[in-house]
Design a protein around this motif. Sequence first.
Motif: not given
Length: 336
Positions: A289-305
Motif C-alpha cells: 500500500v503506497d498511497a491512500g485516498m480519503l473521501n471527505t465529502s461529509a466534512l467541511d474544508a478544515a475538518d477535511a484537512v
Amino acid sequence: MQVAVLAHESFPDRAKTAVGLLRYGDHEVRALVDREHAGKHVTDVLPGVQDAPIVASMDDVPEVDALLIGIAPIGGAFDESWRDDVRTALERGCDVLAGLHDFLEDDDEFVRLAEEHGGELHDLRKPPDDLTVAEGTAGEVDATVVTTVGTDCSTGKMTASFEIRDAARERGLDAAVVPTGQTGVAITGWGIVVDRVIADYAAGAVERLVETPEDKDVLIVEGQGALAHPAYSGVTTSILHGSAPDALVLCHNAGQEAIHGYESFTIPPLDEYVEIYERLAAPISDATVDAGMLNTSALDAADAVDAVATYREALGVPATDPVRDGVPDEVLDAIL
C-alpha cells in the motif's frame, strides 16, 4: 453520444454510476431523471461535475441517443418504479444501458419494444462467454499496474482510479483505467464487470483486462468490494490476484468505523488493514500500500484537512482526497 441518466431518489449518494458518468464520462448528459430533485440542475446538488437539468421523468427529456440507469443498488435488482421511464425511452427509439444483475434482455416487454422501435439493450454487467481461469501472467505486462482497494464498498475506488489516471496523463504518461465495475464500463466503453463472473474465472477476467491495453505506461485497476467485507471479499481477492499489481492504493471514507449495511462488523484498524492487503497480495506480487485516498465529502474544508493528515499518519504513506485536492506530486510519486 447524448444521454439521459436515470437516478430516481438516489442522487447523488446512491447513484454512483450517474456521478461517475457526470464526473469522468465523455458522453453529453442532456438530463438527469430524478423525481426528488426535479426542477434543479445537477450542479445545484453536486458541484464540480458536468451540468444538466434534472427532470421528473423520461417524458421531460430532450432528444437523446440513450437512457443509462445510473443507480447501483445493493444486489443489482431492477426497480419496477423505473419501468415507465425505460418503456418511454425504448418507444422513442433510444438505446438503454444498465449495469444491473437483472438483465434488460431478459425482460420480454423491453425486448419487444427495442425490436419495434429500433433501440438496443446493453447489459453492461453481462460477462464474455469465453472467460477462463487465470494463468498467472498479468505480472508480465510492461506497464506499472496500480490496483485501488478499499476498507469497504463505496469508498471511492473508482473515483481514485480515474483521478490517478488523469494525474498520470498530466505528467505525460500514457495511463488507462482498467474497468471492473459497471460504472467504469459505462464511462470507458470497455471492461468486464467482475462481480458477475463465475468465481473460478474472476481472476482470469481481470488478468485478461490487464493484458488487453497495449503500450501503456500505467494501468490503474478499478477495485471492488473489500477484503474484510462479509459479503464481497471474494471479488476483491480475484481482482487483487488477477491484476498482480505493482502498487496498491487504499481508499476509505473519513470517519467510517463499520461496514455499511453490516454494522455489526467493524472496519479493522487502518494499519492492520494495510497488512491484510499486503499479506494477501504477497503470494502473487510484492505490492504494498503506497498511497491512500480519503473521501471527505461529509466534512467541511478544515475538518477535511485534519482527516487527511490523520489518515496519512495511520497508513504511513502519502494520502489525499482526490476530489477536493487532486493527486499531488508526492502521492503520484509514491504510487509510481
